[in-house]
Design a protein around this motif. Structure first.
Motif, mmCIF file in Angstrom:
data_model
loop_
_atom_site.group_PDB
_atom_site.id
_atom_site.type_symbol
_atom_site.label_atom_id
_atom_site.label_comp_id
_atom_site.label_asym_id
_atom_site.label_seq_id
_atom_site.Cartn_x
_atom_site.Cartn_y
_atom_site.Cartn_z
ATOM 1 N N ALA A 92 0.846 -1.204 0.000
ATOM 2 C CA ALA A 92 0.000 0.000 0.000
ATOM 3 C C ALA A 92 0.877 1.248 0.000
ATOM 4 O O ALA A 92 0.616 2.213 -0.726
ATOM 5 N N ARG A 93 1.938 1.219 0.786
ATOM 6 C CA ARG A 93 2.851 2.366 0.832
ATOM 7 C C ARG A 93 3.576 2.564 -0.500
ATOM 8 O O ARG A 93 3.810 3.683 -0.930
ATOM 9 N N ARG A 94 3.898 1.454 -1.158
ATOM 10 C CA ARG A 94 4.578 1.515 -2.461
ATOM 11 C C ARG A 94 3.644 2.132 -3.505
ATOM 12 O O ARG A 94 4.064 2.946 -4.326
ATOM 13 N N ILE A 95 2.382 1.734 -3.449
ATOM 14 C CA ILE A 95 1.376 2.272 -4.376
ATOM 15 C C ILE A 95 1.300 3.794 -4.221
ATOM 16 O O ILE A 95 1.278 4.536 -5.201
ATOM 17 N N ASP A 96 1.315 4.232 -2.974
ATOM 18 C CA ASP A 96 1.233 5.664 -2.678
ATOM 19 C C ASP A 96 2.503 6.386 -3.154
ATOM 20 O O ASP A 96 2.438 7.422 -3.822
ATOM 21 N N LYS A 97 3.641 5.790 -2.873
ATOM 22 C CA LYS A 97 4.931 6.402 -3.212
ATOM 23 C C LYS A 97 5.089 6.628 -4.713
ATOM 24 O O LYS A 97 5.567 7.669 -5.149
ATOM 25 N N TYR A 98 4.688 5.636 -5.516
ATOM 26 C CA TYR A 98 4.921 5.726 -6.959
ATOM 27 C C TYR A 98 3.718 6.230 -7.744
ATOM 28 O O TYR A 98 3.764 6.328 -8.970
ATOM 29 N N ASP A 99 2.611 6.532 -7.035
ATOM 30 C CA ASP A 99 1.405 7.040 -7.688
ATOM 31 C C ASP A 99 0.936 6.125 -8.821
ATOM 32 O O ASP A 99 0.739 6.545 -9.958
ATOM 33 N N ILE A 100 0.799 4.851 -8.457
ATOM 34 C CA ILE A 100 0.279 3.857 -9.400
ATOM 35 C C ILE A 100 -0.864 3.138 -8.696
ATOM 36 O O ILE A 100 -1.076 3.358 -7.500
ATOM 37 N N SER A 101 -1.583 2.259 -9.394
ATOM 38 C CA SER A 101 -2.696 1.617 -8.702
ATOM 39 C C SER A 101 -2.751 0.099 -8.879
ATOM 40 O O SER A 101 -3.661 -0.534 -8.368
ATOM 41 N N GLY A 102 -1.761 -0.476 -9.560
ATOM 42 C CA GLY A 102 -1.737 -1.928 -9.672
ATOM 43 C C GLY A 102 -0.316 -2.439 -9.808
ATOM 44 O O GLY A 102 0.495 -1.854 -10.538
ATOM 45 N N LEU A 103 0.002 -3.508 -9.056
ATOM 46 C CA LEU A 103 1.345 -4.086 -9.101
ATOM 47 C C LEU A 103 1.260 -5.578 -9.398
ATOM 48 O O LEU A 103 0.567 -6.307 -8.690
ATOM 49 N N THR A 118 -4.157 -4.647 -6.616
ATOM 50 C CA THR A 118 -4.542 -3.283 -6.991
ATOM 51 C C THR A 118 -4.985 -2.498 -5.752
ATOM 52 O O THR A 118 -5.318 -3.082 -4.714
ATOM 53 N N ALA A 119 -5.019 -1.192 -5.902
ATOM 54 C CA ALA A 119 -5.488 -0.311 -4.826
ATOM 55 C C ALA A 119 -6.915 -0.700 -4.445
ATOM 56 O O ALA A 119 -7.296 -0.640 -3.277
ATOM 57 N N GLU A 120 -7.668 -1.159 -5.436
ATOM 58 C CA GLU A 120 -9.049 -1.606 -5.209
ATOM 59 C C GLU A 120 -9.096 -2.809 -4.247
ATOM 60 O O GLU A 120 -9.935 -2.864 -3.350
ATOM 61 N N ASP A 121 -8.185 -3.771 -4.457
ATOM 62 C CA ASP A 121 -8.122 -4.956 -3.575
ATOM 63 C C ASP A 121 -7.846 -4.521 -2.132
ATOM 64 O O ASP A 121 -8.415 -5.067 -1.187
ATOM 65 N N ILE A 122 -6.946 -3.548 -1.990
ATOM 66 C CA ILE A 122 -6.566 -3.097 -0.646
ATOM 67 C C ILE A 122 -7.722 -2.329 0.003
ATOM 68 O O ILE A 122 -8.021 -2.521 1.175
ATOM 69 N N SER A 123 -8.432 -1.530 -0.785
ATOM 70 C CA SER A 123 -9.606 -0.804 -0.262
ATOM 71 C C SER A 123 -10.647 -1.796 0.231
ATOM 72 O O SER A 123 -11.260 -1.602 1.274
ATOM 73 N N ARG A 124 -10.831 -2.877 -0.534
ATOM 74 C CA ARG A 124 -11.824 -3.884 -0.166
ATOM 75 C C ARG A 124 -11.453 -4.525 1.175
ATOM 76 O O ARG A 124 -12.299 -4.748 2.032
ATOM 77 N N LEU A 125 -10.165 -4.788 1.343
ATOM 78 C CA LEU A 125 -9.667 -5.386 2.584
ATOM 79 C C LEU A 125 -9.916 -4.440 3.763
ATOM 80 O O LEU A 125 -10.414 -4.853 4.802
ATOM 81 N N VAL A 126 -9.593 -3.191 3.592
ATOM 82 C CA VAL A 126 -9.762 -2.197 4.655
ATOM 83 C C VAL A 126 -11.258 -2.043 4.952
ATOM 84 O O VAL A 126 -11.667 -1.990 6.109
#
Ligand code: SAM
Length: 122
Positions: free
Chosen positions: A85-96, A110-118
């Motif tokens: 999640a921190r990497r996503i924020d750092k590089y301004d991307i949304s899928g790894l 994806t950022a979406e997967d992490i949002s779902r988890l939260v």
């Protein structure tokens, strides 16, 4: 929670020689925004997003090889989701892409997967 424990959609991949039109179709039909580009062994070569396809259309580029991002920010299965999640924020991307030690693509986070988890935790 580790990356491998996160529920995510099966990964859709493409190849460097795939027609850009097919890539666009894959993005739309699967309702996704990131497609890892792999070689015949499944080894990561790049990543392509709908933004890249729009850019290709704007510039009249037709080869996926010229359009994909080759320096890919990745995630590993044994990493904590928080670190990703921190990497996503750092590089301004949304899928790894999730890759193993041979750089073989195992999945995508994806950022979406992490949002779902939260969302589930709250
Ligand atoms: N903020 C937007 C987002 O989160 O998708 C746009 C970011 S940026 C302008 C889009 C570029 O980042 C595209 O050229 C795409 O190929 C690239 N990109 C997306 N995911 C990537 C990743 N995991 N590693 C490297 N580049 C990536």
């Amino acid at each position: 929670i580790l990356v491998r424990e996160l529920e995510s959609k099966p990964v859709i991949v493409t190849h460097p020689d795939e027609d850009i039109k097919n890539v666009a179709r894959k993005l739309v039909e699967n309702n996704i925004n990131h497609i890892p580009v792999v070689d015949e062994k499944g080894i990561l070569q790049g990543i392509v997003t709908s933004w890249d396809i729009a850019d290709a259309v704007a510039k009249g580029k037709t080869s996926l090889r010229d359009v994909m991002t080759k320096k890919v920010i990745i995630a590993r299965e044994d990493e904590p989701v928080e670190v990703v999640a921190r990497r996503i924020d750092k590089y301004d991307i949304s899928g790894l892409p999730i890759v193993d030690s041979d750089n073989k693509v195992k999945g995508i986070i994806t950022a979406e997967d992490i949002s779902r988890l939260v969302g589930k935790k709250i």
